[in-house]
Design a protein around this motif. Structure first.
Motif, PDB file in Angstrom:
ATOM      1  N   ASP A   1      13.260 -17.184 -27.394  1.00  0.00           N
ATOM      2  CA  ASP A   1      12.370 -17.615 -26.168  1.00  0.00           C
ATOM      3  C   ASP A   1      12.149 -18.642 -26.189  1.00  0.00           C
ATOM      4  OD1 ASP A   1      11.775 -14.639 -26.439  1.00  0.00           O
ATOM      5  OD2 ASP A   1       9.830 -15.155 -27.463  1.00  0.00           O
ATOM      6  N   PRO A   2      11.999 -19.932 -25.374  1.00  0.00           N
ATOM      7  CA  PRO A   2      12.052 -20.991 -24.978  1.00  0.00           C
ATOM      8  C   PRO A   2      10.547 -21.282 -25.944  1.00  0.00           C
ATOM      9  CG  PRO A   2      12.375 -19.910 -23.052  1.00  0.00           C
ATOM     10  CD  PRO A   2      11.784 -19.013 -23.239  1.00  0.00           C
ATOM     11  N   VAL A   3      10.877 -22.914 -26.308  1.00  0.00           N
ATOM     12  CA  VAL A   3       9.820 -23.784 -27.750  1.00  0.00           C
ATOM     13  C   VAL A   3       8.618 -23.750 -26.652  1.00  0.00           C
ATOM     14  CG1 VAL A   3       9.413 -25.150 -29.269  1.00  0.00           C
ATOM     15  CG2 VAL A   3      12.142 -24.269 -28.911  1.00  0.00           C
ATOM     16  N   ASP A   4       7.816 -23.076 -27.308  1.00  0.00           N
ATOM     17  CA  ASP A   4       5.969 -23.833 -26.627  1.00  0.00           C
ATOM     18  C   ASP A   4       5.428 -25.071 -27.723  1.00  0.00           C
ATOM     19  OD1 ASP A   4       4.123 -23.958 -24.672  1.00  0.00           O
ATOM     20  OD2 ASP A   4       3.275 -22.262 -25.751  1.00  0.00           O
ATOM     21  N   GLY A   5       5.974 -25.922 -27.250  1.00  0.00           N
ATOM     22  CA  GLY A   5       5.639 -26.986 -28.144  1.00  0.00           C
ATOM     23  C   GLY A   5       6.491 -28.026 -28.992  1.00  0.00           C
TER      24      GLY A   5
ATOM     25  N   HIS B   1      13.576 -20.347 -33.441  1.00  0.00           N
ATOM     26  CA  HIS B   1      13.622 -20.638 -31.943  1.00  0.00           C
ATOM     27  C   HIS B   1      15.465 -21.222 -31.692  1.00  0.00           C
ATOM     28  CE1 HIS B   1       9.541 -20.486 -30.206  1.00  0.00           C
ATOM     29  NE2 HIS B   1       9.627 -21.278 -31.514  1.00  0.00           N
TER      30      HIS B   1
END
Length: 361
Positions: free
Chosen positions: A49-53, A28
């Motif tokens: 894309d935003p970090v998910d976790g 990311h």
């Protein structure tokens, strides 16, 4: 390691992202300048894309003065399991990290000893770290898993890990990186108002000395402000040597023969010290210095000539250790200086001449 986030998509951050992406990691990208992050994404360095976790590793690739603030923000957001920065100065940022109350168990400072005179994501290369030293500066707080994550990062980027104390690192880079940058800029600055006739005489020597003077001044102000004392100490030594060298040169113009001999001896002494120092620079892949011999081959200024030359050197079974291209002023030819093992010189010279190349003795 499977996932990472790179915060700061300049030359080093984007290069690290390119290297990790090429190894199959999901990377990311974040940057205070969204355009820079999108540019890095368009180069294939990762995704915006935003970090998910939390990801496995966060690589903080920002100027030294911002490392503490950015690390604190990343940890507040629980961005990763482990954190490192790649700033070129370590002691100051490390102190700020502690003062800000950051988690120092899961953070380790690092510095890849690689770069270019150009900056920004468009200058990035996935192979920029190949074979280069990558310094790690763990503290007493750094746990084993954090150190191992940093070592894995170094391995994935093809670099060579070196563990150092942060202050020791800063003194070292002042000597081998930061002071040479300023010396290069000082030499190049003498060309600013030089006569055009003198500039036209520029050869490979002055190009070699001034190449890094093309670096971004703003970036270097950030770096030097974080290591100013150590760099000033190195330059004070250089200034003393310069003063003695000027005195020796003036003496070489003296009327008295003994004074002229003393001046010549002084110049010879500083040049011999330079020989000794240069010979200590590590050779290929960090190995002990190796002596190579140079062949100068005349090269026509037309497409495909350099490729043809390299191909025929390969056919002769010779490995090129280094190459320098020098253009001939006012002529449509240049000279390619090929550095090869001494044992290969005669064989390569014979092969190239048999193929019609003009090889200078």
């Amino acid at each position: 390691m499977r996932t990472a986030v790179v915060v700061g998509t300049g030359l080093i951050g984007t290069s690290a992202a390119l290297a990790l992406t090429a190894r199959g990691l999901t990377v990311h990208l974040e940057d205070a300048d969204p355009d820079a992050a999108r540019t890095a994404e368009s180069l294939g360095a990762g995704i915006t894309d935003p970090v998910d976790g939390p990801v496995d590793l966060a690589i903080i690739a920002v100027p030294p003065a911002l490392v503490g603030k950015v690390l604190a923000d990343c940890q507040r957001r629980n961005l990763a399991h482990w954190y490192t920065d790649v700033a070129s100065v370590k002691a100051g940022p490390g102190s700020e990290v502690a003062e800000l109350g950051c988690d120092t168990v899961h953070y380790i400072g690092s510095h890849p000893m690689a770069g270019r005179e150009r900056s920004g994501p468009l200058a990035a290369r996935a192979d920029i770290f190949e074979g280069r030293p990558w310094v790690l500066t763990p503290t007493a707080d750094t746990d084993t898993e954090t150190l191992n994550a940093a070592l894995e990062l170094v391995a994935l980027c093809g670099a060579v890990p070196i563990v150092m104390d942060a202050a020791e690192h800063d003194r070292a880079v002042a000597l081998v990186s930061h002071a040479p940058q300023l010396v290069s800029s000082l030499v190049a600055a003498r060309l600013e108002n030089a006569d055009e006739t003198a500039i036209r005489l520029s050869g490979q020597g002055v190009r070699d000395v001034t190449r890094i003077a093309a670096s971004n001044p703003g970036m270097w102000v950030d770096i030097l402000s974080a290591n100013a004392g150590a760099v000033a100490d190195v330059l004070e030594g250089v200034a003393r040597d310069l003063g003695e060298t000027v005195t020796a040169l003036r003496a070489m113009q003296a009327d008295e023969e003994g004074e002229r001999r003393a001046g010549a001896a002084g110049i010879e002494a500083v040049m011999r010290r330079g020989n000794t120092g240069q010979a200590r620079i590590p050779g290929k892949h960090g190995a002990p210095p190796t002596r190579y011999e140079t062949l100068a081959v005349v090269l026509g200024d037309q497409p495909g000539e350099l490729g043809r030359l390299f191909g025929e050197v390969g056919e002769a079974g010779v490995n090129i250790e280094d190459v320098v291209i020098e253009h001939s002023t006012g002529q449509q030819v240049g000279f390619v200086q090929l550095s090869v093992a001494p044992t290969a010189v005669k064989r390569l010279t014979k092969a190239l001449r048999a193929s019609g190349w003009s090889v200078r003795d």
